[in-house]
Enzyme design. Structure first.
Site, mmCIF file in Angstrom:
data_model
loop_
_atom_site.group_PDB
_atom_site.id
_atom_site.type_symbol
_atom_site.label_atom_id
_atom_site.label_comp_id
_atom_site.label_asym_id
_atom_site.label_seq_id
_atom_site.Cartn_x
_atom_site.Cartn_y
_atom_site.Cartn_z
ATOM 1 N N ASP A 8 0.703 -0.837 -0.364
ATOM 2 C CA ASP A 8 0.468 0.193 -0.191
ATOM 3 C C ASP A 8 0.396 1.680 -0.007
ATOM 4 O OD1 ASP A 8 -2.555 -1.207 -0.198
ATOM 5 O OD2 ASP A 8 -2.569 -1.284 1.884
ATOM 6 N N LYS A 30 -0.530 -8.663 -1.615
ATOM 7 C CA LYS A 30 -1.792 -8.422 -1.906
ATOM 8 C C LYS A 30 -1.651 -6.940 -2.778
ATOM 9 C CE LYS A 30 -4.464 -6.046 1.287
ATOM 10 N NZ LYS A 30 -5.845 -4.721 0.119
ATOM 11 N N ASP A 59 -6.014 -7.807 -5.825
ATOM 12 C CA ASP A 59 -7.386 -7.066 -4.542
ATOM 13 C C ASP A 59 -8.125 -5.988 -5.486
ATOM 14 O OD1 ASP A 59 -8.717 -7.025 -2.407
ATOM 15 O OD2 ASP A 59 -8.261 -5.554 -1.279
ATOM 16 N N LEU A 60 -8.997 -6.381 -6.530
ATOM 17 C CA LEU A 60 -9.818 -5.558 -7.331
ATOM 18 C C LEU A 60 -11.262 -6.243 -7.196
ATOM 19 C CD1 LEU A 60 -7.862 -6.171 -10.755
ATOM 20 C CD2 LEU A 60 -7.579 -4.345 -8.599
ATOM 21 N N LYS A 61 -11.946 -6.974 -5.754
ATOM 22 C CA LYS A 61 -13.291 -6.912 -5.364
ATOM 23 C C LYS A 61 -14.083 -6.431 -7.155
ATOM 24 C CE LYS A 61 -12.226 -4.539 -1.559
ATOM 25 N NZ LYS A 61 -10.768 -4.857 -1.388
ATOM 26 N N LEU A 62 -14.151 -7.108 -7.646
ATOM 27 C CA LEU A 62 -14.627 -7.572 -8.821
ATOM 28 C C LEU A 62 -16.575 -7.305 -9.065
ATOM 29 C CD1 LEU A 62 -13.190 -9.740 -11.602
ATOM 30 C CD2 LEU A 62 -13.069 -7.839 -10.879
ATOM 31 N N TYR A 63 -17.693 -6.980 -9.596
ATOM 32 C CA TYR A 63 -18.851 -6.537 -9.020
ATOM 33 C C TYR A 63 -19.413 -6.303 -10.575
ATOM 34 C CZ TYR A 63 -23.150 -5.311 -7.063
ATOM 35 O OH TYR A 63 -24.368 -5.645 -6.901
ATOM 36 N N ASP A 64 -20.311 -6.947 -10.915
ATOM 37 C CA ASP A 64 -20.687 -6.715 -12.463
ATOM 38 C C ASP A 64 -21.595 -7.670 -12.783
ATOM 39 O OD1 ASP A 64 -21.174 -5.145 -14.812
ATOM 40 O OD2 ASP A 64 -19.106 -3.914 -14.513
ATOM 41 N N ASN A 67 -21.459 -12.750 -16.623
ATOM 42 C CA ASN A 67 -20.454 -12.433 -18.063
ATOM 43 C C ASN A 67 -18.965 -11.339 -17.842
ATOM 44 O OD1 ASN A 67 -20.030 -13.878 -21.016
ATOM 45 N ND2 ASN A 67 -19.874 -11.677 -21.488
ATOM 46 N N THR A 68 -19.492 -9.973 -17.917
ATOM 47 C CA THR A 68 -18.529 -8.865 -17.567
ATOM 48 C C THR A 68 -17.715 -9.754 -16.336
ATOM 49 O OG1 THR A 68 -19.893 -7.584 -18.695
ATOM 50 C CG2 THR A 68 -18.213 -6.894 -17.356
ATOM 51 N N THR A 118 -15.580 -4.185 5.976
ATOM 52 C CA THR A 118 -15.895 -3.548 7.199
ATOM 53 C C THR A 118 -15.661 -1.975 7.295
ATOM 54 O OG1 THR A 118 -13.387 -3.105 6.906
ATOM 55 C CG2 THR A 118 -14.147 -5.492 8.471
ATOM 56 N N ARG A 178 -2.842 -6.956 13.677
ATOM 57 C CA ARG A 178 -1.320 -6.159 14.375
ATOM 58 C C ARG A 178 -0.758 -7.490 14.940
ATOM 59 N NH1 ARG A 178 -2.960 -3.514 10.807
ATOM 60 N NH2 ARG A 178 -3.205 -1.810 10.430
ATOM 61 N N GLN A 187 -7.890 1.464 11.565
ATOM 62 C CA GLN A 187 -8.622 -0.312 11.861
ATOM 63 C C GLN A 187 -9.497 -0.253 13.206
ATOM 64 O OE1 GLN A 187 -9.007 -2.092 9.216
ATOM 65 N NE2 GLN A 187 -7.215 -2.535 8.740
ATOM 66 N N ARG A 208 0.583 -1.747 7.118
ATOM 67 C CA ARG A 208 1.937 -0.972 8.167
ATOM 68 C C ARG A 208 2.294 -1.288 9.284
ATOM 69 N NH1 ARG A 208 -4.011 2.966 8.930
ATOM 70 N NH2 ARG A 208 -4.408 0.722 8.109
HETATM 71 O O1 C5P Z 1 -2.397 -1.528 6.480
HETATM 72 P P1 C5P Z 1 -3.059 -2.226 7.393
HETATM 73 O O2 C5P Z 1 -2.241 -3.353 7.826
HETATM 74 O O3 C5P Z 1 -4.386 -2.152 7.854
HETATM 75 O O4 C5P Z 1 -3.436 -2.725 5.400
HETATM 76 C C1 C5P Z 1 -4.502 -3.853 5.500
HETATM 77 C C2 C5P Z 1 -4.596 -3.834 4.434
HETATM 78 O O5 C5P Z 1 -6.363 -4.845 3.967
HETATM 79 C C3 C5P Z 1 -4.940 -2.531 3.086
HETATM 80 O O6 C5P Z 1 -4.179 -2.974 2.168
HETATM 81 C C4 C5P Z 1 -6.906 -1.964 3.209
HETATM 82 O O7 C5P Z 1 -6.648 -1.838 2.315
HETATM 83 C C5 C5P Z 1 -7.231 -4.252 3.079
HETATM 84 N N1 C5P Z 1 -8.437 -3.988 3.388
HETATM 85 C C6 C5P Z 1 -9.124 -3.713 5.393
HETATM 86 N N2 C5P Z 1 -10.257 -4.091 5.409
HETATM 87 C C7 C5P Z 1 -10.560 -4.429 4.613
HETATM 88 C C8 C5P Z 1 -10.086 -5.130 3.236
HETATM 89 C C9 C5P Z 1 -9.183 -5.166 3.054
HETATM 90 O O8 C5P Z 1 -8.093 -2.903 5.578
HETATM 91 N N3 C5P Z 1 -12.022 -5.242 4.554
#
Ligand code: C5P
Length: 230
Positions: A8, A30, A59-64, A67-68, A118, A178, A187, A208
């Site tokens: 990230d 990721k 991690d692109l979370k497809l939604y359409d 077929n697409t 989340t 963490r 978070q 992080r």
């Molecule tokens: O820095 P950190 O450990 O909080 O990063 C968590 C990663 O997971 C980030 O890329 C964040 O966008 C992703 N993510 C998340 N919660 C979700 C889905 C993805 O924190 N529900």
């Protein structure tokens, strides 16, 4: 458990330098919206050239429409990434169409479903989905399992219940880890490695706590050491 590192950082160069520092380790990488939109397929290729054994989670979370989504899934599989995700709310038909399309690949990527983002609070979630987060997340997990997906993205605290409602082999990938109780940042609900292990999490995602550490490689080595002992 398999450790997944969130790439990230704000530029391709910074993310690739992080990957380079972690190349001796067996980890998943990721790649999210921002990097993929900015740096595209070339970024995936650059990661693979650093270490061909890096496993990549797109991690692109497809939604359409189904077929697409299947068209996109096919392109993702051709790219050679090992895992990607879709939104469970796209529905059973979309899941079936995606999984059928991937059958033509000798080695297909794992496919996960996002249950509840989340960022939703209960009220916001209910206004879209009409149910509580817990109830709907479990329902989405069951639909994903029944339609052949490999697992879900969920909170570490939901992992065990989702496996109980589906199968112990149904994968859970959990952000907000963490490892040793580091700063939560933005978070809401974070979990340590200990909690992740108890909750049977398959893929703890760490961003992080690794990339903000002065020595990310040493931090990853420490996390892997603790994971191996479990
Ligand atoms: O820095 P950190 O450990 O909080 O990063 C968590 C990663 O997971 C980030 O890329 C964040 O966008 C992703 N993510 C998340 N919660 C979700 C889905 C993805 O924190 N529900």
């Amino acid at each position: 458990m398999q450790l997944c590192i969130a790439l990230d950082l704000p530029s391709a160069e910074a993310n690739l330098a992080l990957a380079e520092s972690l190349k001796e380790h067996n980890v998943w990488m990721k790649v999210g919206f921002r990097s993929y939109i900015r740096d595209g397929k070339a970024f995936i290729e650059a990661l693979k050239s650093i270490n061909p054994d890096f496993n990549i989670f797109l991690d692109l979370k497809l939604y359409d429409i189904p077929n697409t989504m299947a068209d996109a899934a096919e392109e993702i599989a051709r790219m050679g990434v090992e895992m990607f995700n879709i939104h469970a709310s796209a529905g059973a038909k979309a899941m079936q169409t995606v999984m059928q399309r991937l059958e033509t690949f000798d080695k297909r990527p794992l496919v996960l479903a996002v249950t509840a983002l989340t960022s939703f609070d209960e009220e916001g979630f209910r206004s879209v989905y009409g149910k509580s987060i817990d109830e709907k997340a479990e329902e989405f997990a069951k639909i994903s399992y029944e339609n052949g997906l490999d697992g879900v993205v969920c909170s570490a605290y939901e992992s065990k219940a989702i496996k109980a409602a589906t199968s112990k082999d149904f994968l859970t990938l959990c952000p907000g880890i963490r490892p040793f109780g580091e700063d939560a940042g933005d978070q809401q609900r974070v979990a340590t490695l200990e909690v992740a292990a108890k909750e049977l999490v398959d893929f703890p995602v760490v961003g992080r706590p690794v990339y903000k550490d002065p020595d990310p490689a040493a931090k990853v080595a420490k996390i892997l050491e603790v994971m191996e002992k479990r």
